[in-house]
Design an enzyme around this catalytic site. Structure first.
Site, PDB file in Angstrom:
ATOM      1  N   GLU A 217       5.303  -5.952 -10.309  1.00 23.32           N
ATOM      2  CA  GLU A 217       5.707  -6.633 -11.534  1.00 23.32           C
ATOM      3  C   GLU A 217       7.080  -6.130 -11.988  1.00 23.32           C
ATOM      4  O   GLU A 217       7.920  -6.905 -12.439  1.00 23.32           O
ATOM      5  CB  GLU A 217       4.625  -6.431 -12.614  1.00 23.32           C
ATOM      6  CG  GLU A 217       4.932  -6.997 -13.982  1.00 23.32           C
ATOM      7  CD  GLU A 217       5.209  -8.497 -14.020  1.00 23.32           C
ATOM      8  OE1 GLU A 217       4.969  -9.208 -13.029  1.00 23.32           O
ATOM      9  OE2 GLU A 217       5.714  -8.958 -15.064  1.00 23.32           O
TER      10      GLU A 217
ATOM     11  N   HIS B  11       6.927   3.109   6.932  1.00 24.24           N
ATOM     12  CA  HIS B  11       6.674   2.063   7.922  1.00 24.24           C
ATOM     13  C   HIS B  11       7.720   0.961   7.846  1.00 24.24           C
ATOM     14  O   HIS B  11       7.450  -0.188   8.162  1.00 24.24           O
ATOM     15  CB  HIS B  11       5.267   1.495   7.751  1.00 24.24           C
ATOM     16  CG  HIS B  11       4.192   2.505   7.955  1.00 24.24           C
ATOM     17  ND1 HIS B  11       3.905   3.060   9.183  1.00 24.24           N
ATOM     18  CD2 HIS B  11       3.361   3.125   7.078  1.00 24.24           C
ATOM     19  CE1 HIS B  11       2.938   3.949   9.060  1.00 24.24           C
ATOM     20  NE2 HIS B  11       2.591   4.011   7.776  1.00 24.24           N
TER      21      HIS B  11
END
Ligand code: G6P
Length: 616
Positions: A489, A512
């Site tokens: 958000e 990652h």
């Protein structure tokens, strides 16, 4: 949600009451009614299911006139929407009551009153109040004194207005958990659940506080506090445009709406919290029975509302033990879904008119039980008269008030509050929630508006930090657990209004992929409440610092994090971990706001975006 209007005057006040109800229509309701003391000193009432215009039509056919009266718009909690359940409720022919809120011990009171010979004509919890008061009047004939005594027996939440044919000089009010405001006129006075209902007749208001009882006469008002002591409540002059569609002292609607959050969160909680549990009936008369059957939840929403749903998934699984799926509405509506048995379909929307969310609801409803349909549909929505609310079986209205800024702020935090109430209700009804934890969270919810105020007090600190972003083109937001959607958000807010490319990642995913992007041009914003994931988060932050990335950390004051080279720590007020997503949203809203102001964008109406996306 229910609305109350009352008046005591020297003129006929029927039109004032009906106009007041019309002004409260936007909150949503299913029936309306009015009771007046007529010229012969008798109480008369009209009630209708449906719109206030239906009530108006009934009054046109059979007019009512009087100088003392109460009126109500009802949103069913106990008992279906019907004329007999609509307020005002009578005991005998001489006492009338309208009520907002929920009486928790209504069953026990009903049984006692029935034993005493009182006959009930509705399925509402409200009717126990009027009979209880009637009964108290037998030993305490003064209406004000009787009301003071009777409310001591009520558990739960209420805003009450009372009139009696026996004591026609006064309108009585009592507040506990549901707001009431007195409107002060010249030789006449008024009462309402929201001052909006009375702006047609006055601009001077007196707000009742928790536990207050008020005796309102034509020529004066007397108030007693929760301890029964006479008190003066300050009278406030309302200036046109002080609310709603006016920015007031704020430069933008968005900033005004950010700062309204303590108030609207408070409003969203009003009438929905009992002494140590959430009042399940706030979701409607069938809620308890239906919630007991829920074994799965499917949430569907768009944009910011989708992020609220993502937070709720963590809560629902942790506190209510209910598996929860969440999907953006534009995806959900176009695929074949496999519905688990006994799944509650929940849509979340500020406007209640978002095309994709509505289409998703309609698709969900169209699935027959043989096709594995949903158990029921529930809307969490800010607009009571919206299509989403009308077409759902149940709803819980967020009480954020009109949101003007395109970037959603107060709608989001009130959605989170509503979803926490839902989670606690489901957990309670299914017996999955530890009672002590529920009581603790109810307590924390009560304190939440104060915590939000404290977070907003850090406004200047956040404004200073925003300078770090002025020249940047990208930013990364990190969070773990229920803070991951909060990070999402935060990133969305920054994108929407400052046009800086921002992405959110669960902190554990950093290595990652996104770590490859981190350098001194990529600020990394992190939300770090003091929970069991904190130590893991701290090592993620080391990974960022090691690559020269600048860190902005919003951390619990007890988290032991401090400023350092390239690390800016903003200490947040301590809060229960489960409510942290609501609190940590605020500094992220402020951050994006101040970055946008620095960049000189159109904060309230960012390019290419719309407040309500009613087309695909
Ligand atoms: C638009 C608005 C967003 C909002 C989204 C969903 O994209 O700009 O602020 O989150 O629609 O709107 P809803 O009214 O359904 O919450």
């Amino acid at each position: 949600m229910c609305g109350i209007v009352g008046a005591v005057a020297e003129r006929n006040i029927t039109a004032v009451l009906v106009e007041g109800l019309k002004r409260l229509e936007y909150r949503g309701y299913d029936s309306a009614g009015v009771a007046l003391l007529n010229g012969q000193g008798q109480l008369e009432r009209r009630r209708r299911v449906g719109k206030v215009s239906e009530l108006q039509a009934a009054l046109n056919d059979e007019p009512l006139a009087g100088r003392l009266g109460i009126a109500h718009t009802r949103w069913a909690t106990h008992g279906a929407p019907s004329e007999r359940n609509a307020h005002p409720h009578f005991s005998g022919q001489e006492l009338a009551v309208v009520h907002n809120g929920i009486i928790e011990n209504h069953e026990q009171l009903r049984a006692q009153l029935k034993d005493l010979g009182y006959v009930f004509s509705s399925d509402t919890d409200t009717e126990v109040i009027v009979h209880l008061l009637e009964h108290t009047l037998k030993t305490q004939p003064d209406l004000t004194a009787a009301l003071k005594e009777a409310v001591k027996q009520l558990h739960g939440a209420y805003g009450l207005a009372v009139i009696s044919a026996q004591q026609p000089d006064r309108l009585l009010a009592a507040r506990s958990g549901s707001p009431l405001v007195i409107g002060l006129g010249l030789g006449e006075n008024f009462l309402a659940s929201d001052q909006l209902a009375l702006r047609q007749v006055t601009d001077r208001f007196m707000y009742l506080e928790e536990g207050d009882i008020a005796e309102i006469r034509r020529d004066g008002v007397q108030i007693w506090d929760v301890d029964g002591k006479p008190v003066q409540r300050e009278s406030v002059q309302y200036h046109e445009g002080a609310e709603a569609a006016d920015k007031g002292e704020f430069r933008h609607f968005m900033l005004k709406e950010i700062f309204e959050q303590p108030k609207v969160v408070q409003r969203t909680l009003e009438g929905r919290l009992g002494s140590n549990q959430v009042l399940v009936q706030a979701f409607g008369p069938q809620a308890a029975e239906l919630f007991a059957k829920v074994r799965n939840v499917q949430i569907v929403a768009c944009g910011t509302s989708y992020h609220a749903g993502m937070v709720a998934r963590y809560w629902l699984e942790e506190l209510a033990g209910i598996p929860c799926q969440i999907e953006v509405a534009s995806e959900f509506r176009y695929r074949k879904v496999v519905v688990q048995p006994d799944t509650l379909f929940i849509s979340i929307s500020q406007s209640g008119e978002t095309a994709d969310t509505l289409a998703a609801l309609r698709n969900a409803k169209a699935l027959s039980p043989e096709q594995g349909g949903y158990l029921a549909s529930l809307a969490i929505c800010n607009v009571g008269i919206s299509s989403l609310v009308r077409e759902s079986d149940l709803c819980l209205l967020t009480q954020a008030g009109p949101e003007i800024g395109v970037a959603s702020t107060k709608a989001f935090t009130t959605q989170l509050v509503a979803l926490m109430l839902l989670t606690l209700s489901l957990g309670q009804v299914r017996g999955a929630l530890d009672k002590q934890l529920e009581a603790e969270l109810v307590d924390e919810l009560r304190r939440l508006p104060t915590r939000l105020d404290e977070a907003l007090a850090m406004d200047a600190v956040v404004e200073k930090i925003s300078e770090l972003f002025a020249e940047k083109h990208h930013a990364l937001f990190l969070g773990r657990g229920a803070q991951y959607p909060v990070a999402m958000e935060g990133a969305l807010k920054l994108k929407e209004i400052s046009y800086i490319h921002a992405e959110a990642y669960p902190a554990g995913e950093l290595k990652h992929g996104p770590l490859a992007l981190v350098d001194s041009d990529m600020p990394v914003v992190t939300v770090a409440p003091n929970n069991e994931l904190l130590e893991k988060l701290k090592s993620n932050l080391q990974e960022v610092r090691a690559r020269g990335g600048e860190l902005i950390v919003f951390a619990d004051q007890q988290a032991g994090m401090s400023n350092g080279e390239g690390t800016h720590v903003v200490n947040m007020p301590h809060i229960h971990d489960l409510l942290a997503p609501i609190l940590y949203t605020l500094p992220l809203q402020l951050l994006s706001y101040y970055v946008a102001v620095l960049k000189g964008t159109d904060v309230d109406q960012p390019r290419n975006l719309a407040k309500s996306v009613t087309v695909e």
